[in-house]
Motif scaffolding. Sequence first.
Motif, short mmCIF file in Angstrom:
data_model
loop_
_atom_site.label_atom_id
_atom_site.label_comp_id
_atom_site.label_asym_id
_atom_site.label_seq_id
_atom_site.Cartn_x
_atom_site.Cartn_y
_atom_site.Cartn_z
N ARG A 178 88.12 -109.75 -97.13
CA ARG A 178 89.42 -110.23 -97.59
C ARG A 178 89.41 -111.75 -97.60
N ARG A 179 90.46 -112.34 -98.10
CA ARG A 179 90.57 -113.80 -98.15
C ARG A 179 91.19 -114.28 -96.82
N TYR A 180 90.40 -115.03 -96.07
CA TYR A 180 90.86 -115.49 -94.76
C TYR A 180 91.49 -116.89 -94.82
N GLY A 181 90.88 -117.81 -95.56
CA GLY A 181 91.34 -119.19 -95.54
C GLY A 181 90.77 -119.92 -94.33
N PHE A 182 90.53 -121.23 -94.50
CA PHE A 182 89.93 -122.02 -93.43
C PHE A 182 90.63 -123.38 -93.34
N HIS A 183 90.09 -124.27 -92.53
CA HIS A 183 90.71 -125.57 -92.21
C HIS A 183 92.10 -125.40 -91.60
N GLY A 184 92.31 -124.24 -90.97
CA GLY A 184 93.64 -123.93 -90.47
C GLY A 184 94.13 -124.86 -89.38
N LEU A 185 93.24 -125.38 -88.54
CA LEU A 185 93.67 -126.29 -87.48
C LEU A 185 94.19 -127.60 -88.08
N SER A 186 93.54 -128.04 -89.15
CA SER A 186 94.02 -129.24 -89.85
C SER A 186 95.38 -128.97 -90.49
N TYR A 187 95.51 -127.84 -91.16
CA TYR A 187 96.78 -127.53 -91.82
C TYR A 187 97.90 -127.32 -90.81
N GLU A 188 97.57 -126.73 -89.68
CA GLU A 188 98.59 -126.54 -88.65
C GLU A 188 99.10 -127.88 -88.14
N TYR A 189 98.18 -128.82 -87.96
CA TYR A 189 98.60 -130.16 -87.52
C TYR A 189 99.51 -130.80 -88.57
N ILE A 190 99.12 -130.72 -89.83
CA ILE A 190 99.93 -131.30 -90.90
C ILE A 190 101.30 -130.64 -90.96
N ALA A 191 101.34 -129.32 -90.84
CA ALA A 191 102.62 -128.61 -90.88
C ALA A 191 103.55 -129.10 -89.78
N GLY A 192 102.99 -129.41 -88.62
CA GLY A 192 103.79 -129.87 -87.51
C GLY A 192 104.25 -131.31 -87.64
N HIS A 193 103.69 -132.05 -88.62
CA HIS A 193 104.05 -133.46 -88.77
C HIS A 193 104.64 -133.77 -90.15
N LEU A 194 104.95 -132.75 -90.94
CA LEU A 194 105.60 -133.02 -92.22
C LEU A 194 106.94 -133.72 -92.03
N GLY A 195 107.62 -133.42 -90.93
CA GLY A 195 108.89 -134.08 -90.66
C GLY A 195 108.76 -135.57 -90.47
N ASP A 196 107.55 -136.06 -90.15
CA ASP A 196 107.34 -137.51 -90.03
C ASP A 196 107.47 -138.20 -91.38
N LEU A 197 107.27 -137.45 -92.46
CA LEU A 197 107.34 -138.01 -93.81
C LEU A 197 108.75 -138.00 -94.37
N GLY A 198 109.55 -137.06 -93.93
CA GLY A 198 110.92 -136.96 -94.41
C GLY A 198 111.56 -135.69 -93.92
N PRO A 199 112.87 -135.70 -93.74
CA PRO A 199 113.54 -134.54 -93.14
C PRO A 199 113.48 -133.28 -93.98
N SER A 200 113.27 -133.42 -95.30
CA SER A 200 113.27 -132.23 -96.16
C SER A 200 111.88 -131.59 -96.28
N LEU A 201 110.83 -132.30 -95.86
CA LEU A 201 109.48 -131.81 -96.09
C LEU A 201 109.12 -130.55 -95.32
N PRO A 202 109.55 -130.37 -94.05
CA PRO A 202 109.13 -129.17 -93.34
C PRO A 202 109.52 -127.86 -94.03
N ALA A 203 110.65 -127.84 -94.73
CA ALA A 203 111.09 -126.62 -95.39
C ALA A 203 110.70 -126.57 -96.87
N ALA A 204 110.01 -127.61 -97.34
CA ALA A 204 109.71 -127.73 -98.77
C ALA A 204 108.51 -126.88 -99.17
N ARG A 205 108.31 -126.80 -100.50
CA ARG A 205 107.13 -126.14 -101.06
C ARG A 205 106.06 -127.22 -101.24
N VAL A 206 105.06 -127.18 -100.38
CA VAL A 206 104.08 -128.27 -100.27
C VAL A 206 102.67 -127.73 -100.47
#
Length: 399
Positions: A178-206
């Motif tokens: 199946r399709r697993y996907g990788f670089h997840g630790l990097s993406y998890e870090y980015i997901a946790g810091h999207l709010g640093d870019l702007g208040p709307s980013l965490p809930a946005a389609r990125v």
Amino acid sequence: MSAEQILVLNAGSSSLKFQLYDVGDGDTLSRRFKGLIGGIGTPHGRLQVVDGTNAPLADERPDPARLADVEAAQALLGEWFMAHAGAPPSAVGHRVVHGGTEFTAPVRVDAAMLARLEALTPLAPLHQPANLAPIRSILSRRPDLPQVACFDTSFHRSHGPLAERFAIPEALYQQGIRRYGFHGLSYEYIAGHLGDLGPSLPAARVVVLHLGSGMSACAMRDGKSIDSSMGFTALDGLPMGTRPGALDPGVVLYLAEQGMAPAAIEHLLYHDCGLKGLSGISGDVRDLLGSDAPAARLALDFLAYRAAGTIAQLGSAMGGLDAVVFTAGVGENAAPIRAAIAEGCTWLGLTLDAARNATHGPRISADGSRVSAWVLPTNEERMIARHTLDLLRGRKTAW
């Protein structure tokens, strides 16, 4: 000196990256030093370390015999660590590329767990053995020292059934193809810091583009992985430094039918394709940007072409696109690559600001751009340290 220290190891086939974090009040993490042992197994091995402010602490070229393999490098690191850290770490966190279908969150590793992780090696033959070598070495030397495996696949377990499927028989899917996907630790870090870019980013389609030696893209909505460009292995998706990215499986069949051995095909796909294969020069974007050779331009244009198409595809998976985020070594530092990718996304409503892009953002899109674009540095090691500490404290992450 903090009473607790978390050591993070990110082992490759010829390198060993490491960082040490002090645990402070409220379980805050402060980086004490970070380093790299490169050229393992070659005559050109090198140990480089900087402190928490990036001031140099060490730049040594040990006897090649001391860096014959990852285990030897681990022993050298242990000596350097004890001489400079003053005390053993409280725990060690490791990046492990593949967690299969079973491991959806970080796990404490003992001998039995290590055997289960080794069984996943066929799913990541280039990465998994190198990731597990330091775990095995530490278990033999310090079986009492807590070790935590953090998986690059775990963040993507939020994928729906369509995103993780191939068009193959159900029996093969149940076997784990199946399709697993990788670089997840990097993406998890980015997901946790999207709010640093702007208040709307965490809930946005990125769409986040992790562009380094390995390259992939991830669709995120509400901070969760919706889809990813990588699939069953870390060969799929975007063209990378030495890996081809998306490839008609008929090519592999053709090579086999022509008499190419499986080991030779594996070496080709992991080491001689991608930007290196296209250019015939190098898989390093810096080398290609500095070259006037037409083949170097072809390789970089191909990367931008495929990346722009992947952004559109992942936007479709989310029903639209609000922002694009660039991260990792190339994504954070190569302004011409970002510009070329953004040019291919003009029709999506992305307009880059050349001056902002030249200074690496954080915002690199024009004020009137419907789709915003950003540069956000990733930090996989800090993510591993956080997971390791959370597991020690009994706080578990589940996707």
